[in-house]
Design an enzyme around this catalytic site. Structure first.
Site, PDB file in Angstrom:
ATOM      1  N   GLU A   1       8.390  -0.104  -3.458  1.00 42.33           N
ATOM      2  CA  GLU A   1       7.227   0.496  -4.100  1.00 42.33           C
ATOM      3  C   GLU A   1       6.569   1.314  -2.852  1.00 42.33           C
ATOM      4  O   GLU A   1       6.863   2.477  -2.789  1.00 42.33           O
ATOM      5  CB  GLU A   1       6.003  -0.484  -4.380  1.00 42.33           C
ATOM      6  CG  GLU A   1       4.892   0.190  -5.198  1.00 42.33           C
ATOM      7  CD  GLU A   1       4.268  -0.609  -6.290  1.00 42.33           C
ATOM      8  OE1 GLU A   1       4.821  -1.995  -6.336  1.00 42.33           O
ATOM      9  OE2 GLU A   1       3.619  -0.203  -6.709  1.00 42.33           O
TER      10      GLU A   1
ATOM     11  N   GLU B   1      -1.256  -9.546  -1.450  1.00 43.63           N
ATOM     12  CA  GLU B   1      -1.654  -8.982  -2.572  1.00 43.63           C
ATOM     13  C   GLU B   1      -2.319  -9.806  -3.416  1.00 43.63           C
ATOM     14  O   GLU B   1      -3.160  -9.199  -4.235  1.00 43.63           O
ATOM     15  CB  GLU B   1      -0.444  -8.409  -3.170  1.00 43.63           C
ATOM     16  CG  GLU B   1      -0.815  -7.651  -4.465  1.00 43.63           C
ATOM     17  CD  GLU B   1       0.806  -7.022  -4.969  1.00 43.63           C
ATOM     18  OE1 GLU B   1       1.827  -7.397  -4.388  1.00 43.63           O
ATOM     19  OE2 GLU B   1       0.593  -5.973  -5.747  1.00 43.63           O
TER      20      GLU B   1
HETATM   21  C1  BGC Z   1       0.388  -1.895  -6.226  1.00 41.55           C
HETATM   22  C2  BGC Z   1      -0.958  -2.090  -6.312  1.00 41.55           C
HETATM   23  C3  BGC Z   1      -1.604  -0.951  -7.164  1.00 41.55           C
HETATM   24  C4  BGC Z   1      -1.196  -1.518  -8.471  1.00 41.55           C
HETATM   25  C5  BGC Z   1      -1.866  -0.647  -9.474  1.00 41.55           C
HETATM   26  C6  BGC Z   1       0.778  -2.525  -7.664  1.00 41.55           C
HETATM   27  O1  BGC Z   1       2.291  -2.409  -7.937  1.00 41.55           O
HETATM   28  O2  BGC Z   1       1.120  -2.498  -5.410  1.00 41.55           O
HETATM   29  O3  BGC Z   1      -1.467  -1.874  -4.996  1.00 41.55           O
HETATM   30  O4  BGC Z   1      -2.812  -0.361  -7.050  1.00 41.55           O
HETATM   31  O5  BGC Z   1       0.220  -1.703  -8.611  1.00 41.55           O
HETATM   32  O6  BGC Z   1      -1.049  -0.680 -10.573  1.00 41.55           O
END
Ligand code: BGC
Length: 917
Positions: free
Chosen positions: A501, A776
């Site tokens: 990502e 996270e």
């Molecule tokens: C990210 C986040 C992001 C979110 C929003 C995730 O996959 O890692 O940090 O804000 O998606 O959909």
């Protein structure tokens, strides 16, 4: 006397950066910056902004006037011949962002400047000289053509896990005369390394900073005078893929932007001592090969390096390039060409691993002792063709093997093939990994700790703060935040550095960026991000959730795109500059209109939200076991609350940018939104708007009618203490405001409980479970791996702000810390806080400690500023400096005595205040 003060201050503040004295006056002008950068090459602002700082000991020191001299040569400047600009004596205390107003500056011009400052001590002091050079200001200044190779070699593959070998370029030039000055301007996409005569230029890595290349592309400038000489010179470059060639990720091909194969444009401007000049430029007489040692490079999958294919001397004149082909002309990218005006990425630290453990035959697990972002440098001796494989991960399985589940399909694997013979050292060029552990296989002998080093890579921002308390949990969370924040600076703030990502999601940073600014001087990075966000704006006004928009997500919500406004506000508040607000105001306005026209209903409710209070924790750790974090609960309460907040911010911005007509429009609409918000969402029986987060937003955005404030706040306390058993249950939205909400409304003690809790969900829980960065998810240790990074910073919320502003008492009361508010909270358990912050005016220090007898507070207030200090005692007579009552001391003014605090106003200077307890 002066000497005594000096010694005292050096001992007391010895750990504070940028502090020493010069000259009789004891006053020093230092840290001269152009566009906030030190001695920059390649500025592309026509009227760059100039800044400086003043150091000096005397109390109340402030600037009365300044005079800037700008000259076209160092010699002229030395003799005070300001042939470009003499600002004249300006009666002003401004030291930040003074716009150059002299003669028009030309592309690649070298500019020298200094400033004379008159202070309250009535001494005039010159700074030393500083320098900047202009970039290539106009498109027409670029000579030559874009070169590259828009095809695959037999070993390349364009597929799900694409492999593309690095492209090498070279050309030898005859430079006939003596060189006076030479500047290289390079655009190497996605990433490049530049060499001249076998030497790498610069100590930067992973340049240029990434952008949406269809909108804008960044070039870098280097003074290469010393790298060139009369006679034969060879320029060599290597191109890596970076974010330009992104053909790897095909799992959401409709959302991922790909820009094509790597390409470059290079100009080297050479000026000779006889006054003539020439531009060395890319064209199809350059030679090229894709058969070098970097066989593949990919931000997500890693780098493969075959040392057997090294080409010794490839960027020197004697190299035989007969097997190389001519470079091909390729289409120029469509984006505007702009200078990179942010700090480069660099290897900022090298760390040693702490253990290496055999896992099975030929496989070892290396532990760096810290979740870090960068790569491994290895040292090895073996035979030609031996192949070492390095796989990177953040966590281990129970059996000690690597757990790569949370990387999704990122391979995060480096491969090194030995050339054999002498000891070989290697580190990659065009990738990075987020990792704590490395699985090593294929090592030709038994690897030891000595064979590896961790290279920490991120934007080389100056560190601006230090922070320590008597509480070890707070200290460890701070350390984790420090590692997480810097690791996720990759020319843009990314969400996480490990899985497939690594995107600059807007919603992760609106408040985090503000806290981050206390630790890193992130002004330039976030100014660049504002540009990235503006470039993501569609012609209808929509702003992406990810910017640069490498992923094309336009989900139209208030909270993610609204980060645009909050970052501009942060830069103004912390760094005192209105420029970003001026630059972006029309675009922000357009976005708000876009959202309002499409999503505000006739009742003034903003009906569209996407993420809700993203990653709010499951009620118990058990409940969240194995569950994905990817759960959305869109909330109209959140979107309407933010709409109101943004209308307030826009009113402030309208005033700052003199768009006075807009103010009443925003204010009138805000009143209607506030009324609607209360009519629709206020539950009179419960004195509540809903969840903890929704109540916090209502209080913090000032949506609650005055008579109801106490009840709503009590509801918040009930939700935390009774319903959540002394814990927060907020996701990324509520966590951005919770610590300040509690503290400003008189429950700093509860904020402290949250900050130091070690049970689920809390920051301390992460620490208790071995985190060395910030997770996270609050339940990161048990949640499903598909969306569970161990190095995200969004859950920091307003914690770092609270550390500095409320625990240390270092808060900007007037933009850019022109006036500082020092009002640290006192909680019984905390015995000391030591903090410093290097503001645009210089270091601010707050160190307080208490024992059962005494409270001692060391304070430093930089020149040109003053501080409102709230001393924690009821009795003015109790406060002493050097044993003397403060009533008689210069620079200290009593404002009032209120409750448990004596409110003082302090002019700049160093103080050690104390009181009996
Ligand atoms: C990210 C986040 C992001 C979110 C929003 C995730 O996959 O890692 O940090 O804000 O998606 O959909």
């Amino acid at each position: 006397m002066k000497l005594r003060i000096l010694l005292f201050s050096l001992a007391l503040f010895s750990s504070i950066p940028c502090f020493s004295f010069e000259g009789e006056s004891g006053i020093r002008i230092y840290d001269l910056r152009t566009e906030m950068l030190n001695n920059p090459e390649g500025i592309n602002a026509l009227n760059p902004r100039l800044s400086w700082k003043i150091a000096g000991e005397s109390r109340g020191l402030h600037q009365i006037a300044y005079r800037i001299l700008v000259a076209s040569s160092a010699e002229k400047l030395a003799s005070d011949t300001a042939d470009l600009w003499d600002s004249g004596k300006q009666n002003s205390s401004e030291t930040n962002g003074i716009q150059y107003r002299g003669k028009n500056l030309q592309s690649s011009q070298d500019v020298y400047w200094k400033v004379k400052v008159w202070t309250s001590n009535s001494e005039d002091t010159w700074s030393t000289a500083s320098h900047w050079s202009m970039g290539l200001l106009y498109f027409k200044d670029w000579k030559g053509r874009w070169i590259g190779m828009d095809s695959l070699t037999p070993s390349d593959r364009d597929e799900k896990f694409s492999k593309l070998s690095a492209r090498y370029f070279r050309k030898t030039y005859q430079l006939p005369k003596q060189i006076k000055r030479a500047k290289a301007y390079i655009i190497g996409l996605g990433l490049y390394e530049l060499y001249i005569n076998g030497e790498k230029i610069g100590d930067h890595v992973l340049a240029p900073a990434p952008t949406d290349y269809s909108k804008n592309i960044l070039y870098n400038t280097f003074d290469v005078t010393d790298a060139l000489h009369t006679g034969e010179n060879t320029i060599g470059t290597i191109l890596g893929n970076g974010r330009y060639y992104t053909m790897r990720q095909d799992y959401k091909p409709y959302k991922i932007k790909d820009f094509g194969y790597p390409k470059m444009l290079l100009n080297v401007l050479v000026e000779y001592t006889d006054g003539s000049s020439e531009v060395l430029r890319t064209d199809n007489s350059w030679k090229m090969t894709a058969e070098g040692p970097i066989r593949s490079n990919n931000e997500y999958d890693g780098e493969h390096y075959d040392a057997r294919k090294e080409m010794p001397g490839w960027s020197t004149p004697t190299f035989d390039d007969s097997s190389w082909t001519n470079a091909l002309y390729v289409l120029a990218p469509s984006g505007n060409i702009e200078a990179q005006m942010t700090e480069y990425m660099k290897v900022v630290e090298t760390i040693k691993p702490i253990s290496i453990t055999p896992l099975k035959p030929d496989t070892y697990i290396l532990d760096m002792g810290q979740n870090m972002v960068g790569w491994l440098k290895l040292k090895v001796k073996g035979s030609k063709g031996d192949q070492i494989k390095l796989r990177f991960a953040e966590v281990l399985n129970k059996d000690g093997s690597l757990n790569v589940d949370n990387l999704r399909d990122a391979k995060s694997t480096d491969v090194y093939i030995l050339k054999g013979g002498e000891e070989e050292t290697w580190e990659p060029s065009f990738i990075y990994h987020g990792f704590r552990y490395v699985e090593i296989s294929g090592f030709p002998n038994t690897p030891t700790l000595e064979n590896f080093k961790g290279r920490v890579v991120n934007d080389a921002l100056e560190e601006s703060g230090t922070f320590e308390t008597s509480n070890p949990i707070i200290n460890q969370v701070y350390k984790n935040a420090y590692w997480g924040i810097r690791g996720n600076y990759k020319g843009m703030p990314i969400d996480c550095p490990q899985r497939n990502e690594r995107q600059p999601w807007l919603g992760d940073r609106p408040t985090s960026a503000y806290g981050e600014s206390f630790i890193f001087d992130n002004q330039k990075l976030y100014s660049k991000w504002l540009d990235d966000i503006r470039y993501s704006q569609k012609s209808d006004g929509a702003i992406a959730d990810v910017a640069p928009a490498f992923w094309m997500y336009y989900s139209d919500n208030m909270t993610w795109p609204g980060t645009y406004l909050m970052i501009a506000d942060m830069i103004h508040r912390q760094f005192g500059t209105v420029a970003p607000i001026q630059d972006h105001y029309p675009h922000m306005k357009k976005w708000l209109v876009y959202m309002r026209e499409r999503y505000m209903d006739e009742n003034y409710i903003l009906t569209k939200d996407s993420y809700g209070d993203w990653v709010a924790p499951p009620a118990t750790i058990e409940e969240g076991r194995g569950m994905t974090g990817n759960v959305k609960h869109p909330s109209k309460i959140i979107s309407t609350a933010y709409h109101y907040y943004f209308l307030q911010l826009m009113s402030k911005f309208a005033a700052l940018t003199e768009n006075h007509n807009d103010i009443s429009e925003y204010q009138q609409l805000a009143l209607k939104v506030k009324k609607a918000f209360n009519q629709h969402y206020f539950n009179k029986d419960k004195n509540s708007y809903g969840s903890l987060t929704e109540n916090i937003l209502a209080i913090e955005f000032d949506l609650v009618p005055e008579p109801k404030k106490t009840e709503v706040f009590n509801r918040i306390i009930h939700q935390i203490t009774k319903e959540n058993n002394g814990h927060l249950n907020t996701g990324v939205i509520g966590t951005q405001w919770i610590m300040r909400c509690l503290t400003e409304n008189g429950r700093a003690d509860l904020a402290y409980t949250l900050a130091t809790s070690t049970s689920y969900p809390s920051w301390g829980y992460m620490v208790e479970n071995g985190a060395t960065t910030i997770w996270e998810l609050w339940n990161g240790n048990t949640a499903a791996p598909n969306m569970n990074s161990y190095n995200h910073v969004m859950l920091l919320g307003d914690l770092i702000i609270w550390y500095y502003e409320n625990l240390a008492g270092i808060k900007s009361k007037k933009p850019g810390f022109k006036e500082i508010q020092m009002n640290p909270i006192m909680v019984n358990e905390l015995n000391y806080v030591n903090a410093s912050y290097n503001s645009i005016h210089g270091p601010i220090v707050s160190r307080w400690k208490k024992n059962n007898k005494k409270f001692i507070w060391e304070i430093r207030i930089p020149p040109n500023t003053s501080a409102e200090v709230y001393f924690p005692t009821k009795d003015l007579k109790n406060i002493k400096e050097n044993g003397k009552p403060i009533a008689k001391i210069d620079g200290i003014e009593l404002k009032e005595v209120k409750g448990n605090r004596v409110h003082l106003k302090l002019v700049s200077g160093n103080y050690i205040l104390s009181s009996e307890l």
